[in-house]
Design a protein around this motif. Structure first.
Motif, PDB file in Angstrom:
ATOM      1  N   LEU A  61       0.817  -1.362  -0.065  1.00 28.54           N
ATOM      2  CA  LEU A  61      -0.085   0.155   0.232  1.00 28.54           C
ATOM      3  C   LEU A  61       0.929   1.300   0.007  1.00 28.54           C
ATOM      4  CD1 LEU A  61      -2.651  -1.365   2.652  1.00 28.54           C
ATOM      5  CD2 LEU A  61      -2.537  -1.580   0.072  1.00 28.54           C
ATOM      6  N   VAL A  62       0.875   1.979  -1.217  1.00 33.67           N
ATOM      7  CA  VAL A  62       1.638   3.212  -1.236  1.00 33.67           C
ATOM      8  C   VAL A  62       0.668   4.432  -1.888  1.00 33.67           C
ATOM      9  CG1 VAL A  62       3.609   4.089  -2.482  1.00 33.67           C
ATOM     10  CG2 VAL A  62       3.497   1.716  -2.352  1.00 33.67           C
ATOM     11  N   PRO A  63      -0.069   4.961  -0.764  1.00 27.92           N
ATOM     12  CA  PRO A  63      -0.915   5.904  -1.234  1.00 27.92           C
ATOM     13  C   PRO A  63      -0.140   7.334  -1.417  1.00 27.92           C
ATOM     14  CG  PRO A  63      -0.825   5.427   1.375  1.00 27.92           C
ATOM     15  CD  PRO A  63      -0.253   4.311   0.659  1.00 27.92           C
ATOM     16  N   ASP A  64      -0.745   7.895  -2.237  1.00 22.20           N
ATOM     17  CA  ASP A  64       0.096   9.302  -2.523  1.00 22.20           C
ATOM     18  C   ASP A  64      -0.845  10.188  -1.528  1.00 22.20           C
ATOM     19  OD1 ASP A  64       1.238  11.449  -3.748  1.00 22.20           O
ATOM     20  OD2 ASP A  64      -0.693  12.086  -4.291  1.00 22.20           O
ATOM     21  N   LEU A  65      -0.021  10.568  -0.480  1.00 22.81           N
ATOM     22  CA  LEU A  65      -0.774  11.377   0.734  1.00 22.81           C
ATOM     23  C   LEU A  65      -0.950  12.765   0.344  1.00 22.81           C
ATOM     24  CD1 LEU A  65       1.175   9.438   3.596  1.00 22.81           C
ATOM     25  CD2 LEU A  65      -1.246   9.112   2.713  1.00 22.81           C
ATOM     26  N   THR A  66      -0.406  13.336  -0.648  1.00 26.60           N
ATOM     27  CA  THR A  66      -0.595  14.459  -1.153  1.00 26.60           C
ATOM     28  C   THR A  66      -0.073  15.005  -2.574  1.00 26.60           C
ATOM     29  OG1 THR A  66      -0.170  16.883  -0.682  1.00 26.60           O
ATOM     30  CG2 THR A  66       1.292  15.568   0.478  1.00 26.60           C
ATOM     31  N   GLN A  67      -0.926  15.528  -3.351  1.00 25.73           N
ATOM     32  CA  GLN A  67      -0.498  15.720  -4.685  1.00 25.73           C
ATOM     33  C   GLN A  67       0.259  16.938  -4.780  1.00 25.73           C
ATOM     34  OE1 GLN A  67      -3.464  15.037  -7.785  1.00 25.73           O
ATOM     35  NE2 GLN A  67      -2.514  16.878  -8.894  1.00 25.73           N
ATOM     36  N   TRP A  68       0.227  17.666  -4.111  1.00 24.24           N
ATOM     37  CA  TRP A  68       0.706  19.284  -4.447  1.00 24.24           C
ATOM     38  C   TRP A  68       1.844  19.589  -3.245  1.00 24.24           C
ATOM     39  CZ3 TRP A  68      -0.688  21.338  -8.622  1.00 24.24           C
ATOM     40  CH2 TRP A  68      -1.882  20.778  -9.360  1.00 24.24           C
ATOM     41  N   GLY A  69       2.554  18.343  -2.847  1.00 21.27           N
ATOM     42  CA  GLY A  69       3.680  18.653  -1.685  1.00 21.27           C
ATOM     43  C   GLY A  69       3.242  18.957  -0.497  1.00 21.27           C
ATOM     44  N   TYR A  70       4.016  18.891   0.621  1.00 19.65           N
ATOM     45  CA  TYR A  70       3.613  19.084   1.824  1.00 19.65           C
ATOM     46  C   TYR A  70       4.188  20.113   2.767  1.00 19.65           C
ATOM     47  CZ  TYR A  70       2.830  16.900   6.638  1.00 19.65           C
ATOM     48  OH  TYR A  70       2.538  16.804   7.976  1.00 19.65           O
ATOM     49  N   PHE A  71       3.757  20.883   3.502  1.00 20.06           N
ATOM     50  CA  PHE A  71       4.080  21.951   4.361  1.00 20.06           C
ATOM     51  C   PHE A  71       4.832  23.166   3.280  1.00 20.06           C
ATOM     52  CE2 PHE A  71       7.613  23.858   7.024  1.00 20.06           C
ATOM     53  CZ  PHE A  71       6.682  24.586   7.668  1.00 20.06           C
ATOM     54  N   LEU A  72       5.975  22.662   2.647  1.00 17.69           N
ATOM     55  CA  LEU A  72       6.278  23.708   1.559  1.00 17.69           C
ATOM     56  C   LEU A  72       5.220  23.645   0.224  1.00 17.69           C
ATOM     57  CD1 LEU A  72      10.081  23.145   2.140  1.00 17.69           C
ATOM     58  CD2 LEU A  72       8.784  25.193   2.894  1.00 17.69           C
ATOM     59  N   THR A  73       4.338  24.140   0.334  1.00 17.91           N
ATOM     60  CA  THR A  73       3.276  24.102  -0.882  1.00 17.91           C
ATOM     61  C   THR A  73       3.194  25.683  -1.310  1.00 17.91           C
ATOM     62  OG1 THR A  73       1.403  24.461   0.621  1.00 17.91           O
ATOM     63  CG2 THR A  73       2.103  22.104   0.221  1.00 17.91           C
ATOM     64  N   LEU A  74       2.319  25.726  -2.378  1.00 10.39           N
ATOM     65  CA  LEU A  74       2.001  27.074  -2.776  1.00 10.39           C
ATOM     66  C   LEU A  74       0.821  27.589  -2.051  1.00 10.39           C
ATOM     67  CD1 LEU A  74       0.491  27.176  -6.504  1.00 10.39           C
ATOM     68  CD2 LEU A  74       0.520  25.297  -4.792  1.00 10.39           C
ATOM     69  N   ASP A  75       0.356  28.583  -2.112  1.00 11.01           N
ATOM     70  CA  ASP A  75      -0.594  29.211  -1.764  1.00 11.01           C
ATOM     71  C   ASP A  75      -1.815  28.968  -3.009  1.00 11.01           C
ATOM     72  OD1 ASP A  75      -2.849  30.838  -1.086  1.00 11.01           O
ATOM     73  OD2 ASP A  75      -1.980  32.174  -0.036  1.00 11.01           O
ATOM     74  N   GLY A  76      -2.603  28.091  -2.922  1.00  8.00           N
ATOM     75  CA  GLY A  76      -3.546  27.756  -4.301  1.00  8.00           C
ATOM     76  C   GLY A  76      -4.563  28.857  -4.198  1.00  8.00           C
ATOM     77  N   ILE A  77      -4.983  29.371  -3.358  1.00 10.56           N
ATOM     78  CA  ILE A  77      -6.118  30.395  -3.551  1.00 10.56           C
ATOM     79  C   ILE A  77      -5.419  31.655  -4.032  1.00 10.56           C
ATOM     80  CG2 ILE A  77      -7.379  32.155  -2.304  1.00 10.56           C
ATOM     81  CD1 ILE A  77      -8.491  29.386  -2.236  1.00 10.56           C
ATOM     82  N   LYS A  78      -4.128  31.998  -3.791  1.00 11.89           N
ATOM     83  CA  LYS A  78      -3.572  33.302  -4.261  1.00 11.89           C
ATOM     84  C   LYS A  78      -3.074  33.013  -5.760  1.00 11.89           C
ATOM     85  CE  LYS A  78       0.415  34.449  -2.749  1.00 11.89           C
ATOM     86  NZ  LYS A  78       1.356  34.936  -1.779  1.00 11.89           N
ATOM     87  N   ILE A  79      -2.606  31.888  -5.998  1.00  8.67           N
ATOM     88  CA  ILE A  79      -1.751  31.548  -7.247  1.00  8.67           C
ATOM     89  C   ILE A  79      -2.824  31.085  -8.267  1.00  8.67           C
ATOM     90  CG2 ILE A  79      -0.068  30.317  -8.563  1.00  8.67           C
ATOM     91  CD1 ILE A  79       0.879  32.544  -6.471  1.00  8.67           C
ATOM     92  N   ALA A  80      -3.641  30.331  -7.965  1.00 14.84           N
ATOM     93  CA  ALA A  80      -4.365  29.300  -8.892  1.00 14.84           C
ATOM     94  C   ALA A  80      -5.934  29.601  -8.793  1.00 14.84           C
ATOM     95  CB  ALA A  80      -4.186  27.768  -8.539  1.00 14.84           C
ATOM     96  N   GLY A  81      -6.568  29.534  -7.679  1.00 19.14           N
ATOM     97  CA  GLY A  81      -7.913  29.870  -7.736  1.00 19.14           C
ATOM     98  C   GLY A  81      -8.736  28.796  -8.374  1.00 19.14           C
ATOM     99  N   ALA A  82      -8.065  27.627  -8.415  1.00 22.56           N
ATOM    100  CA  ALA A  82      -9.110  26.554  -9.008  1.00 22.56           C
ATOM    101  C   ALA A  82      -9.974  25.762  -7.953  1.00 22.56           C
ATOM    102  CB  ALA A  82      -8.229  25.528  -9.735  1.00 22.56           C
ATOM    103  N   MET A  83     -10.759  25.124  -8.293  1.00 21.27           N
ATOM    104  CA  MET A  83     -11.766  24.257  -7.531  1.00 21.27           C
ATOM    105  C   MET A  83     -10.966  23.580  -6.617  1.00 21.27           C
ATOM    106  SD  MET A  83     -14.871  21.787  -8.462  1.00 21.27           S
ATOM    107  CE  MET A  83     -13.690  20.908  -9.468  1.00 21.27           C
ATOM    108  N   LEU A  84     -11.283  23.696  -5.020  1.00 22.00           N
ATOM    109  CA  LEU A  84     -10.700  23.247  -4.174  1.00 22.00           C
ATOM    110  C   LEU A  84      -9.073  23.508  -3.932  1.00 22.00           C
ATOM    111  CD1 LEU A  84     -12.298  19.448  -4.309  1.00 22.00           C
ATOM    112  CD2 LEU A  84     -13.015  21.585  -2.929  1.00 22.00           C
TER     113      LEU A  84
END
Length: 680
Positions: free
Chosen positions: A259-282
């Motif tokens: 079992l090798v779940p991908d626990l996060t697709q966009w990095g961990y802790f050092l991530t981008l601010d999705g609201i500020k940069i992308a504004g995509a759903m979720l």
């Protein structure tokens, strides 16, 4: 090395939501052929729990989507590739019904705040987990003959991505309320304790209502922060319970599943601010502090702890050290067992990061971490990062030689030697302080420390407190970076363990905002005016705060007031170095303050440009060796040699004797943004 029949494990996500992958067999065949030619050993198929898969398991005709996936499986076998399944996702699929025309299967979903169907897994539900288990069983029964089989030093079996981006959501019904209130009772022994934290006036726990206790928005007061912190650690606990149960369930489906779940697709802790940069759903959930997830907690309940690293800073600047930092975390999470790295290939939203970085550099970084292979994302995804097939030919050529290099060197390196320094992961801050709380610079403090140590050829483990205390004898130095939220969940036994570590001779260096350091060592500091710092040279600094210390021997002072900016003091047989400014942030930040007018025409330099690191004598004392500045060069020792990663935009000359293995030949010159292995 994690072996497959075609070399070390190298797999890439290949979705068929979008045309041309949805219905163009020629495109699919050519792309799979290209992946084989590029050096990938397998593909990860997007086979989440949708109704059309369930119907297919029952012998019904294949939908267009399932039909193409079956074609992909058939083609993989013809080409000598294998495949894995991305079997489950955070809520069926958040893109339904815009690009998927078969509804997801939840088993049992949550109730939204307004009473409607929340369309999200109820992670604690037996019905939900039964449906997930049956989906995996169906995949393996119908398609399991072509799945990837791997062998490592201490694992072998069939790789299964058992979950992608797990995120627990609350349920605003009686079941969800009871579940959450029961958890609060494990934190607060009495209702008075809860009232004190929340500034409320409840008479009993029976009055509690999740509608009032689930905090949304930006917390401004301490009680609001307490409330949201409790939300996040409930999510963290539910994920542990979920993965523990699902590990047992899925191993019963097939004991050979890994079992090798991908626990996060966009990095961990050092991530981008999705609201500020992308504004995509979720995209708010791209920031893992909005998700209530702690990967260190989950490590015991999966076979390989893994996530995808995106080599960018929170402001989306290309940064290979983010991936190095992430893989240091994965190494610690998988201590004493084989592990896989994870990397995002492609453009990445609106910023083409691989105009600056290269696959040879990034794959070298993954190899230097000690990983036995890697997952990549991806082909035919929604955004630029899932469009690696549209990358330029020079990118694909470099990826090919990097994959060939990885196959060549992993059998040669032997084990990665133990790291020398522990950099404490700010677990509480990472769990709950999202970007709305203006914590970007506090996160960068941790990354800056990692870069500084790497520049001085010091190998570092990014480690949580529990793991550090278990292996503290391995680390003569412990760095405590910014952690503004430690006091929301103190570890009293851990604090005593840190005191014992220093008393026995350990060296602790801490940032001014380390609440852990304040609690453990009773640090007394006062706020002072902004100022440069005087070591042997004057330095300009970037920091979240300026503090001064009365106690201790001065190492540095503030130029404008003469107060102590850095002090050291004995503590048993060890020492504590207290910093009144964020050394890591100053080292990593792009922003540099102006020279103060009081300095007139005196020239001051950023801290990162001082002739030598003022802390290097303490590094040398604790490590018992000389340290040498090799800026933007990672040098990582293994049993049989060393991996060198050149993060510079300039060539690097290898001066060590030994046989050299490079992606572009065995020269002692490492090209810019490239890697090499030197075998002794």
């Amino acid at each position: 090395m994690i072996k497959t029949k075609n070399g070390c494990f190298k797999s890439i996500w290949f979705g068929n939501f979008y045309r041309p992958a949805f219905d163009d067999e020629t495109f699919v065949y050519n792309t799979l052929s290209s992946l084989k030619e590029t050096g990938f050993t397998s593909v990860l198929l997007d086979s989440k729990a949708w109704e059309d898969f369930s119907q297919r398991f029952k012998g019904k005709p294949a939908s267009d989507y399932v039909r193409m996936q079956e074609y992909m499986e058939k083609t993989c076998k013809e080409l000598g590739l294998s495949y894995e399944f991305l079997s489950l996702y955070l809520n069926g699929d958040n893109l339904y019904p815009n690009i998927r025309f078969s509804p997801p299967i939840y088993g049992e979903s949550i109730t939204a705040r307004d009473g409607s169907d929340g369309k999200w897994y109820r992670y604690w539900s037996t019905k939900a987990k039964d449906s997930m288990t049956e989906h995996v069983r169906g995949l393996m029964k119908l398609y399991g003959d072509g799945v990837t089989v791997v062998e490592g030093e201490n694992l072998n079996g069939k790789v299964m991505v058992s979950m992608w981006d797990p995120i627990v959501a609350p349920s605003f019904d009686k079941d969800g309320n009871d579940r959450y209130v029961s958890y609060l009772k494990t934190i607060y022994k009495t209702i008075d304790e809860l009232n004190s934290a929340y500034e409320t006036n409840y008479i009993s726990f029976d009055e509690l209502d999740i509608h009032e206790l689930w905090f949304e928005g930006v917390p401004h007061t301490e009680c609001e922060k307490h409330m949201r912190y409790d939300n996040r650690r409930w999510q963290r606990t539910e994920l542990v319970l979920y993965f523990k149960d699902m590990k047992e369930r899925l191993h019963k489906v097939d004991p050979k599943l890994l079992l090798v779940p991908d626990l996060t697709q966009w990095g961990y802790f050092l991530t981008l601010d999705g609201i500020k940069i992308a504004g995509a759903m979720l995209s708010d959930l791209w920031d893992t502090a909005n998700r209530g997830i702690d990967l260190y907690y989950l490590s015991d309940y999966v076979d390989i702890t893994h996530f995808i690293s995106v080599p960018v800073t929170p402001s989306t600047d290309s940064e290979a050290y983010v991936t190095s930092y992430h893989h240091s975390m994965m190494r610690v999470m998988n201590r004493n067992r084989d592990f896989l790295g994870g990397i995002y290939f492609g453009r990445y939203l609106y910023n083409d990061i691989y105009r600056t970085l290269t696959p040879s550099e990034i794959i070298g970084t993954i190899a230097a971490s000690g990983a036995g292979g890697y997952y990549a994302y991806g082909i035919c995804g929604l955004d630029d990062g899932g469009l690696m097939h549209r990358m330029d030919d020079y990118f694909k050529c470099d990826l090919k030689v990097a994959n060939q290099w990885l196959d060549k060197v992993l059998p040669l390196t032997g084990k990665r030697l133990k790291s020398e320094v522990a950099l404490l992961f700010p677990s509480q801050m990472a769990l709950c302080e999202d970007y709305s709380m203006k914590g970007e610079d506090r996160r960068l403090d941790s990354l800056g420390w990692y870069r500084l140590l790497s520049d001085y050829t010091i190998t570092t483990d990014v480690i949580d407190l529990k793991s550090f205390l278990k292996y503290s004898d391995d680390y003569p130095i412990l760095i405590l970076p910014e952690d503004s939220m430690y006091t929301f969940e103190r570890d009293i036994a851990g604090e005593e363990g840190l005191r014992e570590y220093v008393k026995k001779g350990g060296v602790v260096i801490h940032s001014p905002g380390s609440k852990l350091a304040e609690c453990v060592f009773d640090i007394k500091a006062e706020e002072v005016e902004p100022s440069p710092v005087l070591f042997n040279e004057k330095a300009l600094i970037t920091t979240t705060m300026y503090r001064s210390f009365k106690d201790g021997e001065a190492i540095a002072s503030y130029t404008l007031n003469g107060k102590n900016a850095v002090v050291k003091r004995k503590y048993g047989d060890g020492i504590i170095i207290s910093l009144g400014f964020d050394y890591g942030l100053s080292y990593a930040s792009k922003a540099i303050p102006h020279v103060p007018l009081k300095e007139k025409n005196n020239q001051l330099y950023p801290l990162s440009l001082l002739k030598e690191c003022p802390l290097s004598p303490y590094f040398e004392m604790a490590l018992g060796r000389d340290v040498k500045l090799e800026r933007d060069i990672e040098i990582v020792p293994f049993e049989n040699g060393k991996i060198i990663v050149n993060h510079r935009s300039y060539p690097y000359t290898i001066t060590d004797e030994g046989k050299i293995y490079g992606p572009y030949g065995d020269s002692n010159i490492i090209p810019p943004h490239c890697s090499a292995f030197v075998e002794y």
